[in-house]
Design an enzyme around this catalytic site. Sequence first.
Site, PDB file in Angstrom:
ATOM      1  N   THR A  97       0.844  -1.207  -0.011  1.00 41.56           N
ATOM      2  CA  THR A  97      -0.015   0.007   0.008  1.00 41.56           C
ATOM      3  C   THR A  97       0.868   1.253  -0.089  1.00 41.56           C
ATOM      4  O   THR A  97       1.742   1.576   0.893  1.00 41.56           O
ATOM      5  CB  THR A  97      -0.853  -0.034   1.121  1.00 41.56           C
ATOM      6  OG1 THR A  97      -1.612  -0.930   1.251  1.00 41.56           O
ATOM      7  CG2 THR A  97      -1.815   1.277   1.137  1.00 41.56           C
ATOM      8  N   LYS A 173      -6.762   1.329  -3.676  1.00 42.36           N
ATOM      9  CA  LYS A 173      -6.391   0.598  -2.477  1.00 42.36           C
ATOM     10  C   LYS A 173      -6.626   1.521  -1.058  1.00 42.36           C
ATOM     11  O   LYS A 173      -6.898   1.047  -0.194  1.00 42.36           O
ATOM     12  CB  LYS A 173      -4.677  -0.064  -2.671  1.00 42.36           C
ATOM     13  CG  LYS A 173      -4.249  -0.636  -1.244  1.00 42.36           C
ATOM     14  CD  LYS A 173      -5.165  -1.964  -0.872  1.00 42.36           C
ATOM     15  CE  LYS A 173      -4.901  -2.777   0.151  1.00 42.36           C
ATOM     16  NZ  LYS A 173      -3.345  -3.376   0.398  1.00 42.36           N
ATOM     17  N   LYS A 241       0.042   3.449   9.158  1.00 45.08           N
ATOM     18  CA  LYS A 241       0.638   3.798   7.843  1.00 45.08           C
ATOM     19  C   LYS A 241      -0.203   3.845   6.732  1.00 45.08           C
ATOM     20  O   LYS A 241      -0.283   4.855   5.937  1.00 45.08           O
ATOM     21  CB  LYS A 241       1.793   2.577   7.459  1.00 45.08           C
ATOM     22  CG  LYS A 241       2.244   2.484   5.833  1.00 45.08           C
ATOM     23  CD  LYS A 241       3.019   1.368   5.732  1.00 45.08           C
ATOM     24  CE  LYS A 241       2.025   0.165   5.431  1.00 45.08           C
ATOM     25  NZ  LYS A 241       1.423   0.128   4.093  1.00 45.08           N
TER      26      LYS A 241
END
Length: 299
Positions: A97, A173, A241
């Site tokens: 990602t 995503k 994150k």
Amino acid sequence: MTPSPIAVIGLGSMGYGIAASALNAGHVVHGFDVNPDQVARFTQAGGAPGALADVAPSLSAAIVVVLNAAQTEAVLFGDDGLVANMPEGSVVIACATVPPAFARDMEARCAASGVLYLDAPISGGAKKAATGALTIMASGTPAAFDAARPALDAISEKVFALGDEAGPGSAMKAVNQLLAGVHIATMAEAMTFGMTQGVTPEAFMQVIPECAGTSWMLENRGPHVRDGDYTPHSSVNIWPKDLGIVLDIAKSASFGAPIAAAALQQFLAAAGSGLGAEDDAAVAKVYARNAGLALPGDD
């Protein structure tokens, strides 16, 4: 099918399953990881041996399943970077990602070396990775898709072709991760809220999956809380994150994302409490601690 020489870089819970699926499909698969035990485990399972620098010139594809953008860049262009040693026309399938702008930069840098790049974030969890049934949100040139097809067929059930350049795959995503992170935090909030009203986690998991308030994340992560088992399938540390990427993109688009921001704060609180390496369902412990509740498995 002609077996393709493939490298999988990153043999964590997702990467190991990807490597195993490619191997089971008949490909020659080299597995690499910073943890030598994972490499040894994969080699014992039938993975091909060899140092990455030695096998890189023979690869048709390299599937990069590392944690983040920094690790992706280091694998591709760091000391002994992979791309410089891969043959022209081979393809990097990048699964981490990352921000869309980073994916576009990687594509351009790979192209300068004659290597194709597929922006290919993945979803489905470790179980689907191990059975070759992932969903892949992919974007890249037609040539990149063509080069990646043998590997994609081996590791995925669904491949969404989202654009003819890198970036759209990572954008999709980010959309998925916004929802997934919020759903995990909301599951934890709802379950612990129920506990304040005498609804046990066991009763919660019997009833809510049959009701409109359910979600895939609730059904997947809720049992971890109910059972008091926080063995990491996807860790708390993933979410600062991933939701951080979501909010960075939102900021660049002048888009307010207050619900994602609230979920991020709960994961940050969990990580700051020493829960970062536990399963991401451990965010429920933040709610439980603040409400003075004892979760299943608490001493």
